[in-house]
Scaffold this active site. Structure first.
Site, PDB file in Angstrom:
ATOM      1  N   LYS A   1      42.062  51.267  29.597  1.00 34.02           N
ATOM      2  CA  LYS A   1      42.487  50.774  28.264  1.00 34.02           C
ATOM      3  C   LYS A   1      41.276  50.451  27.387  1.00 34.02           C
ATOM      4  O   LYS A   1      41.224  50.844  26.232  1.00 34.02           O
ATOM      5  CB  LYS A   1      43.339  49.493  28.394  1.00 34.02           C
ATOM      6  CG  LYS A   1      44.602  49.669  29.213  1.00 34.02           C
ATOM      7  CD  LYS A   1      45.450  48.407  29.180  1.00 34.02           C
ATOM      8  CE  LYS A   1      44.819  47.175  29.804  1.00 34.02           C
ATOM      9  NZ  LYS A   1      44.544  47.287  31.247  1.00 34.02           N
TER      10      LYS A   1
ATOM     11  N   ARG B   1      51.008  40.726  28.098  1.00 35.41           N
ATOM     12  CA  ARG B   1      50.982  40.965  29.539  1.00 35.41           C
ATOM     13  C   ARG B   1      52.218  40.387  30.219  1.00 35.41           C
ATOM     14  O   ARG B   1      52.350  40.521  31.440  1.00 35.41           O
ATOM     15  CB  ARG B   1      49.750  40.313  30.137  1.00 35.41           C
ATOM     16  CG  ARG B   1      48.599  41.279  30.452  1.00 35.41           C
ATOM     17  CD  ARG B   1      47.512  40.458  31.037  1.00 35.41           C
ATOM     18  NE  ARG B   1      46.532  41.125  31.812  1.00 35.41           N
ATOM     19  CZ  ARG B   1      45.356  41.549  31.350  1.00 35.41           C
ATOM     20  NH1 ARG B   1      45.090  41.491  30.078  1.00 35.41           N
ATOM     21  NH2 ARG B   1      44.463  42.042  32.181  1.00 35.41           N
TER      22      ARG B   1
ATOM     23  N   ARG C   1      32.941  49.437  38.839  1.00 38.66           N
ATOM     24  CA  ARG C   1      32.748  49.299  37.392  1.00 38.66           C
ATOM     25  C   ARG C   1      31.562  48.392  37.062  1.00 38.66           C
ATOM     26  O   ARG C   1      31.351  47.377  37.717  1.00 38.66           O
ATOM     27  CB  ARG C   1      34.027  48.706  36.776  1.00 38.66           C
ATOM     28  CG  ARG C   1      33.924  48.512  35.280  1.00 38.66           C
ATOM     29  CD  ARG C   1      35.263  48.391  34.648  1.00 38.66           C
ATOM     30  NE  ARG C   1      35.838  47.057  34.786  1.00 38.66           N
ATOM     31  CZ  ARG C   1      36.963  46.679  34.168  1.00 38.66           C
ATOM     32  NH1 ARG C   1      37.625  47.541  33.426  1.00 38.66           N
ATOM     33  NH2 ARG C   1      37.431  45.461  34.339  1.00 38.66           N
TER      34      ARG C   1
ATOM     35  N   ARG D   1      31.712  42.441  36.706  1.00 37.26           N
ATOM     36  CA  ARG D   1      32.558  41.300  36.371  1.00 37.26           C
ATOM     37  C   ARG D   1      32.981  40.564  37.631  1.00 37.26           C
ATOM     38  O   ARG D   1      33.285  41.181  38.648  1.00 37.26           O
ATOM     39  CB  ARG D   1      33.814  41.794  35.628  1.00 37.26           C
ATOM     40  CG  ARG D   1      33.637  41.833  34.133  1.00 37.26           C
ATOM     41  CD  ARG D   1      34.800  42.480  33.440  1.00 37.26           C
ATOM     42  NE  ARG D   1      36.119  41.993  33.847  1.00 37.26           N
ATOM     43  CZ  ARG D   1      37.247  42.372  33.275  1.00 37.26           C
ATOM     44  NH1 ARG D   1      37.227  43.236  32.269  1.00 37.26           N
ATOM     45  NH2 ARG D   1      38.402  41.911  33.685  1.00 37.26           N
TER      46      ARG D   1
ATOM     47  N   ARG E   1      45.077  41.183  40.994  1.00 39.44           N
ATOM     48  CA  ARG E   1      45.369  41.570  39.607  1.00 39.44           C
ATOM     49  C   ARG E   1      46.425  42.677  39.570  1.00 39.44           C
ATOM     50  O   ARG E   1      47.262  42.725  38.671  1.00 39.44           O
ATOM     51  CB  ARG E   1      44.076  42.031  38.916  1.00 39.44           C
ATOM     52  CG  ARG E   1      43.148  40.859  38.594  1.00 39.44           C
ATOM     53  CD  ARG E   1      41.725  41.299  38.328  1.00 39.44           C
ATOM     54  NE  ARG E   1      41.545  42.047  37.110  1.00 39.44           N
ATOM     55  CZ  ARG E   1      40.489  42.821  36.855  1.00 39.44           C
ATOM     56  NH1 ARG E   1      39.531  42.948  37.740  1.00 39.44           N
ATOM     57  NH2 ARG E   1      40.394  43.463  35.719  1.00 39.44           N
TER      58      ARG E   1
HETATM   59  P1  AMP Z   1      41.139  42.013  31.132  1.00 35.41           P
HETATM   60  O1  AMP Z   1      39.767  41.992  30.573  1.00 35.41           O
HETATM   61  O2  AMP Z   1      42.179  42.465  30.135  1.00 35.41           O
HETATM   62  O3  AMP Z   1      41.224  42.762  32.450  1.00 35.41           O
HETATM   63  O4  AMP Z   1      41.515  40.483  31.469  1.00 35.41           O
HETATM   64  C1  AMP Z   1      40.770  39.722  32.395  1.00 35.41           C
HETATM   65  C2  AMP Z   1      41.535  38.455  32.759  1.00 35.41           C
HETATM   66  O5  AMP Z   1      41.732  37.661  31.584  1.00 35.41           O
HETATM   67  C3  AMP Z   1      42.930  38.671  33.328  1.00 35.41           C
HETATM   68  O6  AMP Z   1      42.908  38.938  34.717  1.00 35.41           O
HETATM   69  C4  AMP Z   1      43.577  37.322  33.010  1.00 35.41           C
HETATM   70  O7  AMP Z   1      43.129  36.307  33.879  1.00 35.41           O
HETATM   71  C5  AMP Z   1      43.012  37.022  31.626  1.00 35.41           C
HETATM   72  N1  AMP Z   1      43.848  37.608  30.552  1.00 35.41           N
HETATM   73  C6  AMP Z   1      43.492  38.574  29.664  1.00 35.41           C
HETATM   74  N2  AMP Z   1      44.497  38.860  28.828  1.00 35.41           N
HETATM   75  C7  AMP Z   1      45.535  38.052  29.186  1.00 35.41           C
HETATM   76  C8  AMP Z   1      46.865  37.888  28.719  1.00 35.41           C
HETATM   77  N3  AMP Z   1      47.365  38.626  27.708  1.00 35.41           N
HETATM   78  N4  AMP Z   1      47.644  36.957  29.343  1.00 35.41           N
HETATM   79  C9  AMP Z   1      47.175  36.202  30.342  1.00 35.41           C
HETATM   80  N5  AMP Z   1      45.945  36.322  30.853  1.00 35.41           N
HETATM   81  C10 AMP Z   1      45.110  37.248  30.282  1.00 35.41           C
END
Ligand code: AMP
Length: 214
Positions: free
Chosen positions: A13, A88, A127, A160, A171
């Site tokens: 994404k 989400r 990654r 990360r 996740r």
């Molecule tokens: P991402 O960078 O989108 O993979 O997000 C990393 C982490 O941030 C996720 O595993 C969640 O802990 C938190 N996070 C990001 N976006 C959301 C969301 N829309 N709702 C809840 N937690 C989020």
């Protein structure tokens, strides 16, 4: 054009959003990036979010809904945007609808990038992300020219904290339990466009463009 990118962690994404923003000149809105920025600034919100992010759990809905509500009201969103990693949960999707109603906006397409779980684990555990510009690489599939250094800006590449195998599996489970129901939610609204997420970055980008250009 207002777009939502759906897909498991590591589905591509963020990578695809970066190509879309270059071409369409609209902002990428990533709640994950916003939370990581809050954490880097050591804000109260960032420190609270870290507890969830480290485990691969979702940050509470109210927190991310508040962030998005503020972000979508900013001037650079008037021409459109790409939501990456939000919504989400169904609760977040419902809250988004209310925010958009107030702003007189609507979502044009929800693009679901589909990749199987074993591939996602492989992609995430290799990654590497640039600390400076956020560009993403993979130690095997998309290696930087120089180890540990970003090709785009020369910044430092790092892994990360939530890209280790155990957190990644969590996740994925969270995605299946809490985020995958959005596929049905948006299908019923006639907004869902499904795109196979295997192949080269450019192949996948071509598929995304084909579905959003109808
Ligand atoms: P991402 O960078 O989108 O993979 O997000 C990393 C982490 O941030 C996720 O595993 C969640 O802990 C938190 N996070 C990001 N976006 C959301 C969301 N829309 N709702 C809840 N937690 C989020």
């Amino acid at each position: 054009m207002n777009l939502i990118l759906l897909g498991g962690p590591g589905a591509g994404k963020g990578t695809q959003a970066k190509k879309l923003i270059d071409e369409y000149q609209i902002p990428q809105i990533s709640t994950g990036d916003m939370l990581r920025a809050a954490l880097a600034d050591k804000t109260e919100l960032g420190l609270k979010a870290k507890e969830y992010m480290d485990k691969g759990a979702l940050v509470p809905d109210e927190v991310v809904i508040g962030l998005i509500e503020e972000r979508l009201a900013q001037g650079d969103c008037k021409k459109g945007y790409i939501l990456d990693g939000f919504p989400r949960t169904v609760k977040q999707a419902e809250a988004l609808e209310k925010v958009l109603d107030k702003l007189g906006q609507k979502i044009d397409h929800v693009v679901s990038v589909e990749v199987d779980n074993e591939e996602l684990v492989k992609r995430l555990s290799g990654r590497r992300t640039c600390r400076n510009c956020g560009a993403m690489f993979h130690v095997m599939f998309n290696a930087p020219r120089k180890d540990g250094v970003c090709d785009t800006c020369g910044g430092e590449l790092y892994q990360r904290g939530d890209d280790n195998e155990e957190t990644v599996r969590n996740r994925l489970k969270v995605y299946e339990d809490q985020t995958a129901p959005l596929i049905d939610y948006y299908m019923k609204k006639g907004l869902l466009r499904t795109v196979p997420g295997m192949g080269s970055i450019d192949d996948i980008y071509g598929r995304i463009k084909a579905v959003i250009q109808g």
